[in-house]
Write a protein that holds these residues in place. Structure first.
Motif, PDB file in Angstrom:
ATOM      1  N   ALA A 191      -4.066  10.651  26.306  1.00 24.18           N
ATOM      2  CA  ALA A 191      -5.161  10.739  25.446  1.00 24.18           C
ATOM      3  C   ALA A 191      -5.208  11.734  24.669  1.00 24.18           C
ATOM      4  O   ALA A 191      -5.403  11.939  23.484  1.00 24.18           O
ATOM      5  CB  ALA A 191      -6.404  10.951  26.466  1.00 24.18           C
ATOM      6  N   PHE A 192      -4.668  13.167  24.869  1.00 18.14           N
ATOM      7  CA  PHE A 192      -4.675  14.285  24.070  1.00 18.14           C
ATOM      8  C   PHE A 192      -3.626  14.245  22.994  1.00 18.14           C
ATOM      9  O   PHE A 192      -3.848  14.463  21.748  1.00 18.14           O
ATOM     10  CB  PHE A 192      -4.510  15.690  24.911  1.00 18.14           C
ATOM     11  CG  PHE A 192      -5.666  16.300  25.268  1.00 18.14           C
ATOM     12  CD1 PHE A 192      -6.646  16.792  24.552  1.00 18.14           C
ATOM     13  CD2 PHE A 192      -5.671  16.120  26.586  1.00 18.14           C
ATOM     14  CE1 PHE A 192      -7.858  17.356  24.871  1.00 18.14           C
ATOM     15  CE2 PHE A 192      -7.028  16.817  27.353  1.00 18.14           C
ATOM     16  CZ  PHE A 192      -7.910  17.533  26.268  1.00 18.14           C
ATOM     17  N   ASP A 193      -2.528  13.448  23.246  1.00 17.39           N
ATOM     18  CA  ASP A 193      -1.297  13.140  22.487  1.00 17.39           C
ATOM     19  C   ASP A 193      -2.286  12.129  21.292  1.00 17.39           C
ATOM     20  O   ASP A 193      -1.844  12.203  20.203  1.00 17.39           O
ATOM     21  CB  ASP A 193      -0.316  12.363  23.139  1.00 17.39           C
ATOM     22  CG  ASP A 193       0.467  13.422  24.072  1.00 17.39           C
ATOM     23  OD1 ASP A 193       0.158  14.588  23.562  1.00 17.39           O
ATOM     24  OD2 ASP A 193       1.320  13.033  24.868  1.00 17.39           O
ATOM     25  N   GLU A 194      -2.661  11.118  21.683  1.00 19.63           N
ATOM     26  CA  GLU A 194      -3.344  10.066  20.933  1.00 19.63           C
ATOM     27  C   GLU A 194      -4.456  10.846  19.763  1.00 19.63           C
ATOM     28  O   GLU A 194      -4.157  10.375  18.652  1.00 19.63           O
ATOM     29  CB  GLU A 194      -4.009   9.151  21.792  1.00 19.63           C
ATOM     30  CG  GLU A 194      -4.634   7.872  20.742  1.00 19.63           C
ATOM     31  CD  GLU A 194      -3.665   7.200  19.836  1.00 19.63           C
ATOM     32  OE1 GLU A 194      -4.147   6.704  18.840  1.00 19.63           O
ATOM     33  OE2 GLU A 194      -2.468   7.513  19.928  1.00 19.63           O
ATOM     34  N   LEU A 195      -5.166  11.886  20.514  1.00 16.56           N
ATOM     35  CA  LEU A 195      -6.205  12.486  19.582  1.00 16.56           C
ATOM     36  C   LEU A 195      -5.165  13.373  18.536  1.00 16.56           C
ATOM     37  O   LEU A 195      -5.566  13.375  17.370  1.00 16.56           O
ATOM     38  CB  LEU A 195      -7.082  13.500  20.446  1.00 16.56           C
ATOM     39  CG  LEU A 195      -8.205  12.827  21.388  1.00 16.56           C
ATOM     40  CD1 LEU A 195      -8.586  13.963  22.339  1.00 16.56           C
ATOM     41  CD2 LEU A 195      -8.948  12.226  20.737  1.00 16.56           C
ATOM     42  N   PHE A 196      -4.246  13.912  18.705  1.00 12.85           N
ATOM     43  CA  PHE A 196      -3.410  14.759  18.162  1.00 12.85           C
ATOM     44  C   PHE A 196      -2.816  13.648  16.886  1.00 12.85           C
ATOM     45  O   PHE A 196      -2.817  14.324  15.671  1.00 12.85           O
ATOM     46  CB  PHE A 196      -2.363  15.547  18.885  1.00 12.85           C
ATOM     47  CG  PHE A 196      -1.243  16.212  17.900  1.00 12.85           C
ATOM     48  CD1 PHE A 196      -1.382  17.315  17.430  1.00 12.85           C
ATOM     49  CD2 PHE A 196       0.061  15.500  17.578  1.00 12.85           C
ATOM     50  CE1 PHE A 196      -0.481  17.851  16.578  1.00 12.85           C
ATOM     51  CE2 PHE A 196       0.937  16.050  16.847  1.00 12.85           C
ATOM     52  CZ  PHE A 196       0.976  17.149  16.420  1.00 12.85           C
ATOM     53  N   ASN A 197      -2.209  12.809  17.381  1.00 15.78           N
ATOM     54  CA  ASN A 197      -1.645  11.777  16.323  1.00 15.78           C
ATOM     55  C   ASN A 197      -2.675  11.123  15.281  1.00 15.78           C
ATOM     56  O   ASN A 197      -2.538  11.058  14.249  1.00 15.78           O
ATOM     57  CB  ASN A 197      -1.092  10.554  17.219  1.00 15.78           C
ATOM     58  CG  ASN A 197       0.198  10.942  18.057  1.00 15.78           C
ATOM     59  OD1 ASN A 197       0.983  12.023  17.580  1.00 15.78           O
ATOM     60  ND2 ASN A 197       0.322  10.456  18.926  1.00 15.78           N
ATOM     61  N   LEU A 198      -4.075  10.945  15.837  1.00 14.64           N
ATOM     62  CA  LEU A 198      -5.122  10.506  14.830  1.00 14.64           C
ATOM     63  C   LEU A 198      -5.365  11.590  13.798  1.00 14.64           C
ATOM     64  O   LEU A 198      -5.556  11.438  12.791  1.00 14.64           O
ATOM     65  CB  LEU A 198      -6.233  10.142  15.612  1.00 14.64           C
ATOM     66  CG  LEU A 198      -6.061   8.969  16.493  1.00 14.64           C
ATOM     67  CD1 LEU A 198      -7.311   8.571  17.355  1.00 14.64           C
ATOM     68  CD2 LEU A 198      -6.017   7.618  15.531  1.00 14.64           C
ATOM     69  N   PHE A 199      -5.607  13.014  14.512  1.00 16.50           N
ATOM     70  CA  PHE A 199      -5.773  14.088  13.486  1.00 16.50           C
ATOM     71  C   PHE A 199      -4.540  14.203  12.400  1.00 16.50           C
ATOM     72  O   PHE A 199      -4.879  14.410  11.228  1.00 16.50           O
ATOM     73  CB  PHE A 199      -6.050  15.316  14.255  1.00 16.50           C
ATOM     74  CG  PHE A 199      -6.301  16.418  13.465  1.00 16.50           C
ATOM     75  CD1 PHE A 199      -7.618  16.844  12.964  1.00 16.50           C
ATOM     76  CD2 PHE A 199      -5.367  17.347  13.354  1.00 16.50           C
ATOM     77  CE1 PHE A 199      -7.982  17.601  12.097  1.00 16.50           C
ATOM     78  CE2 PHE A 199      -5.845  18.597  12.470  1.00 16.50           C
ATOM     79  CZ  PHE A 199      -7.180  18.762  11.972  1.00 16.50           C
ATOM     80  N   VAL A 200      -3.257  14.361  13.000  1.00 17.40           N
ATOM     81  CA  VAL A 200      -2.323  14.671  11.944  1.00 17.40           C
ATOM     82  C   VAL A 200      -2.044  13.571  10.965  1.00 17.40           C
ATOM     83  O   VAL A 200      -1.364  13.723  10.040  1.00 17.40           O
ATOM     84  CB  VAL A 200      -1.147  15.258  12.559  1.00 17.40           C
ATOM     85  CG1 VAL A 200      -1.299  16.441  13.533  1.00 17.40           C
ATOM     86  CG2 VAL A 200      -0.463  13.902  13.850  1.00 17.40           C
TER      87      VAL A 200
END
Length: 403
Positions: free
Chosen positions: A235-244
């Motif tokens: 989940a944190f990886d997906e949040l990171f991907n959406l942000f970057v």
């Protein structure tokens, strides 16, 4: 720096037993993102003590359970990295040894970091880093961070119409939604900001908790949050991907991912969490993670020497500059290399509005049952009151008679 480390190691060696010429191997479970640096950083120690130190990539989540699940003939670690509630669990199960040198070195650390990993007058961990949630924001879309949840909600509704997101966070994990609950007057255990070790009064189904769940259900229903994987790390990886990928203006995340953000090429800022409409700031957990020595290790004294080396001022400061994990070591925090650091300053501000994660072995049940409650909140029509009351009942059913 190397000459200072060699001098430090020489002093340690003079006060320790003389080891045989046969090379001892120490195995340490640590963060997969940082083991390469750690393996390189211990080369002077390995040379001085004629040993090999191997940092093995094992995720922080459920380290105690992973250790207990090892088969009898498996190669076991000597040291594992644990959050403060994991230290409490491992201590209760009698898996870890008290750290003798911390009887002397404890004043070198922030006091709240020490209290979180101390039991019966002994430290059972050597604090590696302190962590709390902060806001990362893209300066291309936000010149300054917004001040309130209401502001971010308005922004998110606007971005939804554009096919993007405003502020995103891990709404399916209790760790990430606790700041909202705390701002509304909920708590895990009574006086949990004092890092209590025992269950006293449960506070996750009071009026503030119910209001928090109502708010979460509303914003989830607004469609302003992305679908997320069930696994916390994913989940944190997906949040990171959406942000970057510039699909979100801001994200609530922890310092553990700072190095990834820095490598992304995004011009970002870091800020403390916003305020609720009631004027209270979102109040996250302040967590401490540290290295604990397993009683099963055949080299406890050498393990202690290693941990003292890893948290010597020069080594710990260099570790921060590379890994961006903030060590709660007073001498390092006062260093000129950290005084102007954006993450250190953001964490320093956020710690004013944070509470110590309870140092209770019962937190393993809190995580489990509250994550289940959040799943029910988003996927069923059960009332918020019933969902939270049911989580409380589950907690009591496994906790009865164990305190």
């Amino acid at each position: 720096m190397k000459s200072k480390i060699v001098c430090y190691l020489t002093a340690l060696l003079m006060s320790s037993v003389v080891y045989s010429q046969e090379r001892t191997v120490l195995r340490v479970w640590d963060d997969p993102q940082r083991v390469d640096f750690l393996n390189d950083s211990v080369k002077p120690f390995e040379e001085m003590y004629n040993c090999d130190v191997i940092f093995e990539p094992v995720g922080l989540h459920n380290q105690v359970r992973r250790f207990l699940a090892l088969p009898p003939n498996a190669t076991k670690p000597d040291i594992i990295l644990l959050p403060s509630d994991g230290v409490a669990e491992a201590h209760k199960l009698d898996l870890i040894a008290p750290i003798q040198f911390m009887q002397v070195d404890a004043p070198n650390y922030l006091s709240n970091a020490i209290s979180a990993i101390s039991f019966d007058g002994n430290c059972y961990s050597v604090p590696k880093a302190i962590e709390t949630l902060v806001v990362y924001y893209n300066k291309k879309y936000l010149k300054m961070p917004l001040e309130s949840c209401a502001d971010y909600h308005e922004l998110s509704l606007k971005r939804k119409a554009e096919g993007r997101y405003g502020l995103i966070f891990n709404y399916s994990q209790f760790y990430s939604i606790f700041p909202l609950m705390a701002a509304n007057g909920a708590y895990v255990f009574k006086n949990h900001n004092d890092a209590i070790k025992d269950y006293e009064e449960y506070g996750l189904d009071n009026e503030g908790a119910v209001n928090s769940f109502k708010y979460l259900r509303k914003i989830h229903g607004d469609g302003i949050l992305p679908a997320l994987p069930s696994d916390p790390q994913d989940a944190f990886d997906e949040l990171f991907n959406l942000f970057v990928s510039e699909k979100a203006d801001a994200v609530i995340d922890g310092p553990w991912n700072l190095s990834k953000y820095m490598k992304s090429g995004i011009d970002f800022g870091i800020a403390s969490l916003p305020d609720m409409t009631n004027g209270n700031a979102l109040t996250p957990f302040l967590s401490v993670k540290g290295w604990s020595i397993l009683k099963s290790s055949q080299n406890i004294q050498l393990c202690e020497n290693l941990l003292r080396y890893l948290n010597s001022t020069e080594v710990a400061e260099n570790r921060y500059l590379i890994t961006k994990e903030i060590p709660p070591i007073v001498s390092v925090l006062k260093s000129s290399n950290l005084s102007d650091d954006i993450l250190v300053n953001a964490i320093a501000v956020q710690t004013v509005n944070s509470v110590n994660m309870p140092s209770s072995s019962k937190m393993v049940y809190i995580w489990e049952f509250m994550d289940q409650a959040l799943k029910e909140l988003y996927e069923t029509d059960l009332t918020e009151e019933y969902i939270l009351m049911n989580a409380h009942k589950k907690f009591d059913s496994v906790s009865e008679g164990e305190f």
